[in-house]
Structures are given as structure tokens and as C-alpha cells.
Design a protein around this motif. Structure first.
Motif, PDB file in Angstrom:
ATOM      1  N   PRO A 141       0.830  -1.218   0.000  1.00 21.95           N
ATOM      2  CA  PRO A 141       0.000   0.000   0.000  1.00 21.95           C
ATOM      3  C   PRO A 141       0.858   1.259   0.000  1.00 21.95           C
ATOM      4  N   ALA A 142       0.442   2.255  -0.760  1.00 20.77           N
ATOM      5  CA  ALA A 142       1.217   3.494  -0.851  1.00 20.77           C
ATOM      6  C   ALA A 142       1.024   4.376   0.375  1.00 20.77           C
ATOM      7  N   TYR A 143      -0.183   4.368   0.973  1.00 19.97           N
ATOM      8  CA  TYR A 143      -0.510   5.342   2.012  1.00 19.97           C
ATOM      9  C   TYR A 143       0.171   5.055   3.349  1.00 19.97           C
ATOM     10  N   CYS A 144       0.718   3.837   3.519  1.00 17.45           N
ATOM     11  CA  CYS A 144       1.348   3.517   4.805  1.00 17.45           C
ATOM     12  C   CYS A 144       2.779   3.021   4.639  1.00 17.45           C
ATOM     13  N   GLY A 148       5.726   5.101  -0.771  1.00 15.91           N
ATOM     14  CA  GLY A 148       4.421   5.524  -1.284  1.00 15.91           C
ATOM     15  C   GLY A 148       4.080   6.933  -0.873  1.00 15.91           C
ATOM     16  N   LYS A 149       4.320   7.279   0.396  1.00 14.42           N
ATOM     17  CA  LYS A 149       3.995   8.635   0.865  1.00 14.42           C
ATOM     18  C   LYS A 149       4.874   9.681   0.188  1.00 14.42           C
ATOM     19  N   LEU A 180      -8.581  10.326   4.857  1.00 12.05           N
ATOM     20  CA  LEU A 180      -7.993  11.348   3.989  1.00 12.05           C
ATOM     21  C   LEU A 180      -7.442  12.541   4.752  1.00 12.05           C
ATOM     22  N   PRO A 181      -8.172  13.152   5.703  1.00 12.18           N
ATOM     23  CA  PRO A 181      -7.604  14.319   6.396  1.00 12.18           C
ATOM     24  C   PRO A 181      -6.267  14.012   7.078  1.00 12.18           C
ATOM     25  N   ALA A 182      -6.186  12.857   7.741  1.00 14.89           N
ATOM     26  CA  ALA A 182      -4.929  12.508   8.403  1.00 14.89           C
ATOM     27  C   ALA A 182      -3.816  12.289   7.381  1.00 14.89           C
ATOM     28  N   LEU A 183      -4.171  11.682   6.245  1.00 12.85           N
ATOM     29  CA  LEU A 183      -3.162  11.470   5.201  1.00 12.85           C
ATOM     30  C   LEU A 183      -2.707  12.796   4.609  1.00 12.85           C
ATOM     31  N   GLN A 184      -3.654  13.728   4.404  1.00  9.34           N
ATOM     32  CA  GLN A 184      -3.286  15.044   3.874  1.00  9.34           C
ATOM     33  C   GLN A 184      -2.340  15.768   4.834  1.00  9.34           C
ATOM     34  N   GLN A 194      10.517  17.024   2.257  1.00  6.97           N
ATOM     35  CA  GLN A 194      10.984  16.415   1.015  1.00  6.97           C
ATOM     36  C   GLN A 194      11.440  14.977   1.213  1.00  6.97           C
ATOM     37  N   TYR A 195      11.024  14.365   2.276  1.00 10.22           N
ATOM     38  CA  TYR A 195      11.193  12.930   2.467  1.00 10.22           C
ATOM     39  C   TYR A 195      10.092  12.437   3.398  1.00 10.22           C
ATOM     40  N   ALA A 196       9.808  11.141   3.331  1.00  4.12           N
ATOM     41  CA  ALA A 196       8.745  10.543   4.136  1.00  4.12           C
ATOM     42  C   ALA A 196       9.342   9.552   5.125  1.00  4.12           C
TER      43      ALA A 196
END
Length: 563
Positions: A141-144, A148-149, A180-184, A194-196
Motif C-alpha cells: 500500500p502506498a498510504y502507509c 508511497g507517501k 484522507l484528512p490525516a493522510l493530507q 521532502q522525504y517521508a
């Protein structure tokens, strides 16, 4: 012979039609539905079905059944890899992965976005790490995930909303982001840093960090990252290595653009200033220390780490610091007349109690998730002035607001890029605003009674030498004090706009300043370590810390919010 030629023409025509459909998908800025392709390709329905079936079967195009859309397939990654091998682009990937593996002692990898997942393209494993978690071609998964982030943070907000709207966000651990709000909010931090960082969000006991690789249009094509067991790759270590990931991603981007050359590091390690006047009062590793203010009631210095995100409260007598973590980005703060803090947060303007309780006031840019609040201060009447800016650094996307004591919010300027301040002269009839984007200081006519501004003019235009002005303070002699980001110094400027003093500081990126101490003759200066490489941090090891400078001139107490 004639029959064979006609058959060849038929096959050639079919291939050209399939390539035409492929080109339409490749040129689109988003995945396309069947009706979109019908309109764009002008082919009969049955013919388009055949072309899409062939392209999907070949892997050149992928179909997302949940969204019913077509997009470029991962077969292109394999083909691109073969091309890179032949023209030695893969060397950039290989070198960077090997360097990261040796530097960190954990796994290093490259991923690309596929729908709402990331696919692992390449990996270099550490002997100390079990190499079962990441494998070439594996999807996650990209979101976690960090990779992906890093890529999602570069997408247009509408595309992010579309992806979240058609894909479930499953919780893999208690730390997985699932809305979505938490991901945003998380991606806002990623854009600024500039890094996750992945903090046990996909699998307990596993951490990761990654930075996006961009193409010639500055669009994300992949991410380079590191991953390992949390006891070997802590979140703090991820942040320490963030600049290395950014540098690696930039070098790959440069290689893919056929560019070369790297700036030389400065040869001198700077632990103190040349004149020994500036000293470190609060050693810190703030990403972007900013918005310092002195509390005369408690004799404490308040400042923020924009990307921490947190508010810090320091006692200069003891050197102790209390930290108040925040749920999202914080641009600036002001003390309230009756106690507590007014903060410009990612979620909008809000009051924060001494216990850390947050009470929202207003969010004038809720419809602009790419924007955030930046610097702000109170005028002598207790009004809070604060600006917004694009986290993508797009010019003219922000605004300047004024929050009055009755909590009414007024838009004072639009088309703002990146601003610091404001600050006022001693008489109170001039307001100064630092236009960071154009490297200048603006001076406005200011009406004390109404709080209106007018007739802006340029007081100082700084040279285009890479150093840009930061926050601003004015002393009792009406002189302006300005730190120079990437300039390693603080300037004192006359009311006429002439520089009459320079003070060196042992960091590359001083950010803002404030007068404090019992006699207001101590100048406190915050700094940043954001996007600095390990080499730069070795040269400027105190980056992110707070410094103090004893000055002969008295400063002015900072106004508090009257609401």
C-alpha cells in the motif's frame, strides 16, 4: 505474395492503432475511463476493446477495476530498466542503493507508484536485515509506506482524493493512517521535509524513510528509500538520514536529465562564530525552528519547529526545554494577553491552552490543502497578522490575513508567495513585511487605529546571491534585524534600508529572531537543518539550534494577542 502483403498491412494497422491508444493513455495526466478513451481515440467500441485487451495483457497498460480506469502498466518499468542498463542509467540507481546500504546498514530500495500501491523495482539488502519483507515486483500500500507517501506527496490534491475515494485504507497496525484528512496532514509534512518516514505503519517493528525521484517535468516517477527493523532504524535515525535520501534522489533525477556537477562542500567546520559573540543557548535538531518570542511574565523563550511539529519553551538560565507536540504543521505563534497561545496551524488558526488543548478559530484556506500558514506577529493593538504560502512554493498562492481581538478575520493582501514578519517601526505608522520569494523588505503605510495598510514600497532589495531574508525584529532605535537563510549571518539595517552591521552565526540557515532577557538586550535567533546533507550537517553541526547574541541596543517587548 499480394495476400501476404495485405495481411502485413492489416497487422501493421492494428499495431499502430494500439500504439495510438497507448500514446493517449501515456499523455494523460490521470487514469482514463473507457468513455474518455472513446472520445479521445475516435475508435469504434469493439476495436477499442480489442486494443485495450491487448495492451493490458502485454502489461503496457493496467486496468483498475475499482475505478474502471486505464493507466500505464508496470511492464514499462521493466522495459525502462533494460534501456537504462544499455545506456548506463541504471548505474545511478545501483550506486545510490549501494551507498545507502553501506551508509545505513539496512535495506535500500527503489519503488514506483502503481495505482494506490507501490511496486518494488530494485533493492540492495543488508546482511543484518532479513530479506523477505521487500522483493523486486512486490506490491504494498502506498498510504502507509515511506516510498508511497514520498510519491503521493507530489501528486495533485485532486488525484490524491480520487485515489482515496476508490481504494480502501486498511489498518495494518495501530499506527496506520486510515482517512484522507490525516493522510493530507502527513503528506503536508512530507512535502515540506521532502522525504517521508514510515513509523511501523505497515508492519510492527519495521521502519522506513524515502524521497521522491522526479522527471524533467518535476513529476514523481519513483522513490528511493531505506527500510529496516525499528530497533536498528529508529524514527530519529530516519530523520537524520532524510537529507541523504533527498541528495540520492536528486542525483538520480539529475542523471536521468543528463545533467551533472555537484556543489563543493565548504572546507571549514563551524562550531562557533568568527567573532565569538553568538552562542548556542538551546542545542536542538529542529527541522525548521521559527517564530521565536519572549514571554516577559515567565522569562521563557517560545519558538516552534514547523515540521516537528511542536512548540518549544526554553529557560535560558538553565538551558532546559519543554516541548509541546502538535498534531500538524505549525507556522507561527503569539502569546495571548490573558494566557495561552494563539497558533497558526495546518488546520487553521487556533487557541492552545497551557495543557495543550486546541480550540479552532478559523481556517480561511480549508479549500487549499496545498497551502499552509507561515510567519505571523501581533501589532501594538493586539491584532494578529499572519501569511499563508504554497507548500509547493508556487508563487502568488498565499494571502496576508489579520485576526482581530473579536476573532473576525480579514484578508489584507492576496497573491502572496512566501512572507516573513510582519513587524512595525517604533512610531507604529510603518509596517515591514519580508518578501522572501523576491528577497526584499516591503514597507507599508500603517493606520494604527484601523489596522489598514497602504502604499507598499521596497525598503531593501537584497542581491541575488543565494541568501534570502528570514524573520524580522525592530529595536528601540528603529533598526531592523534580519537573519539571512543560506547566508550564515544576521544583519542590522537602518530605517533608510542601509546595512550598518553584520553578525556571523554558526549555522547555514538562520530563520528568525526576537529580543528577550530581563533588559531586552539579548537577541535570540532560531535556525533550520531542513534538507541539509550529512556533509553540510558535519560542517554546521548546530543547525536547528537556538542562539543568543548580547547587543548594546534594547529591543521591544512583543505584543500579545488581545482576544
Amino acid at each position: 505474395m499480394e495476400k501476404s502483403s495485405k495481411a502485413g498491412n492489416v497487422y501493421a494497422g492494428t499495431a499502430l492503432k494500439a500504439l495510438a491508444v497507448f500514446d493517449v493513455i501515456a499523455d494523460a495526466d490521470r487514469p482514463l475511463g473507457f468513455k474518455d478513451l472513446m472520445s479521445l481515440c475516435g475508435l469504434p467500441k469493439a476495436t477499442l476493446h480489442r486494443m485495450l485487451s491487448a495492451l493490458t495483457e502485454s502489461g503496457l497498460v493496467q486496468y483498475d477495476p475499482s475505478a474502471r480506469t486505464y493507466w500505464l502498466g508496470m511492464r514499462l518499468v521493466d522495459l525502462a530498466g533494460r534501456i537504462w542498463e544499455r545506456i548506463d542509467f541504471s548505474g545511478a540507481f545501483t550506486r545510490e542503493l549501494e551507498n545507502l546500504r553501506k551508509l545505513t546498514g539496512v535495506n535500500a530500495y527503489i519503488v514506483a507508484l502503481e495505482g494506490f500501491q507501490v511496486a518494488y523495482i530494485d533493492e540492495r539488502g543488508s546482511l543484518q536485515e532479513v530479506r523477505l519483507y521487500y522483493m523486486r515486483g512486490r506490491r504494498q500500500p502506498a498510504y502507509c509506506t515511506a516510498g508511497g507517501k514520498a510519491i503521493l506527496a507530489c501528486l495533485d490534491p485532486s488525484e490524491l482524493r480520487r485515489l482515496v475515494g476508490v481504494h480502501a485504507m486498511t489498518a495494518y497496525t495501530p499506527r496506520t493512517i486510515t482517512d484522507l484528512p490525516a493522510l493530507q496532514h502527513e503528506l503536508g509534512l512530507v512535502r515540506e521535509r521532502q522525504y517521508a518516514v514510515e513509523d511501523q505503519e505497515l508492519e510492527a517493528g519495521q521502519n522506513a524513510a524515502a524521497a521522491a525521484i522526479l522527471d524533467h517535468r518535476n513529476q514523481p516517477i519513483a522513490a528511493i528509500g531505506i527500510a529496516g527493523a525499528a530497533d536498528r532504524l529508529s524514527v530519529a535515525r530516519c530523520h537524520e538520514l532524510g537529507p541523504e535520501l533527498i541528495a540520492a534522489a536528486n542525483r538520480i533525477t539529475t542523471a536521468l536529465r543528463h545533467l551533472g556537477g555537484h556543489p563543493e562542500a565548504e572546507p571549514v567546520r563551524m562550531n562557533r562564530t568568527h567573532d565569538n559573540q553568538m552562542s548556542c543557548v538551546f542545542p536542538s535538531t529542529s527541522f525548521i525552528g521559527d517564530s521565536p518570542l519572549w514571554c516577559d511574565r515567565t522569562n521563557r523563550l517560545y519558538w516552534v519547529d514547523i515540521l516537528g511539529p511542536a512548540i518549544h519553551i526554553g529557560n535560558p538560565q538553565t538551558g532546559t526545554v519543554t516541548t509541546m507536540p502538535l498534531p500538524g504543521l505549525v507556522g507561527s505563534i503569539a502569546l495571548r494577553k490573558d494566557g495561552g497561545i494563539l497558533a497558526a496551524l495546518q488546520i487553521g488558526l487556533a487557541f492552545i491552552s497551557d495543557r495543550g488543548e486546541i480550540t479552532p478559530i478559523a481556517n480561511p484556506e480549508a479549500a487549499k490543502p496545498q497551502n499552509r500558514f507561515n510567519d505571523g506577529k501581533c501589532d501594538a493593538s493586539g491584532r494578529f497578522w499572519v501569511s499563508t504560502m504554497s507548500m509547493q512554493r508556487e508563487p502568488g498562492q498565499g494571502a496576508l490575513y489579520r485576526l482581530d481581538p473579536d476573532l473576525s478575520l480579514k484578508t489584507m493582501e492576496t497573491g502572496v508567495s512566501v512572507c516573513n514578519g510582519p513587524e512595525w517601526n517604533v512610531a507604529g505608522d510603518r509596517m515591514y513585511l519580508v518578501d522572501n520569494f523576491r528577497s526584499r523588505i516591503l514597507s507599508y503605510r500603517y493606520d494604527v487605529a484601523s489596522g489598514d495598510i497602504s502604499d507598499p514600497s521596497v525598503l531593501v532589495q537584497f542581491p541575488d546571491n543565494g541568501a534570502v531574508p528570514g524573520g524580522i525584529a525592530v529595536d528601540k532605535d528603529d533598526h531592523l534585524w534580519i537573519p539571512m537563510w543560506d547566508g550564515k549571518e544576521v544583519l542590522r539595517i537602518t530605517p533608510q534600508g542601509e546595512i550598518n552591521a553584520r553578525f556571523s552565526i554558526p549555522v547555514l540557515r538562520p530563520t528568525s529572531l526576537a529580543f528577550g532577557g530581563s533588559d531586552l538586550k539579548t537577541l535570540f535567533v532560531t535556525s533550520s537543518r531542513i534538507r541539509m546533507s550529512a556533509t553540510e550537517l558535519d560542517i554546521w553541526p548546530l543547525s536547528g539550534s537556538v542562539f543568543k547574541l548580547d547587543v548594546a541596543v534594547e529591543g521591544r517587548p512583543q505584543a500579545k494577542f488581545a482576544g
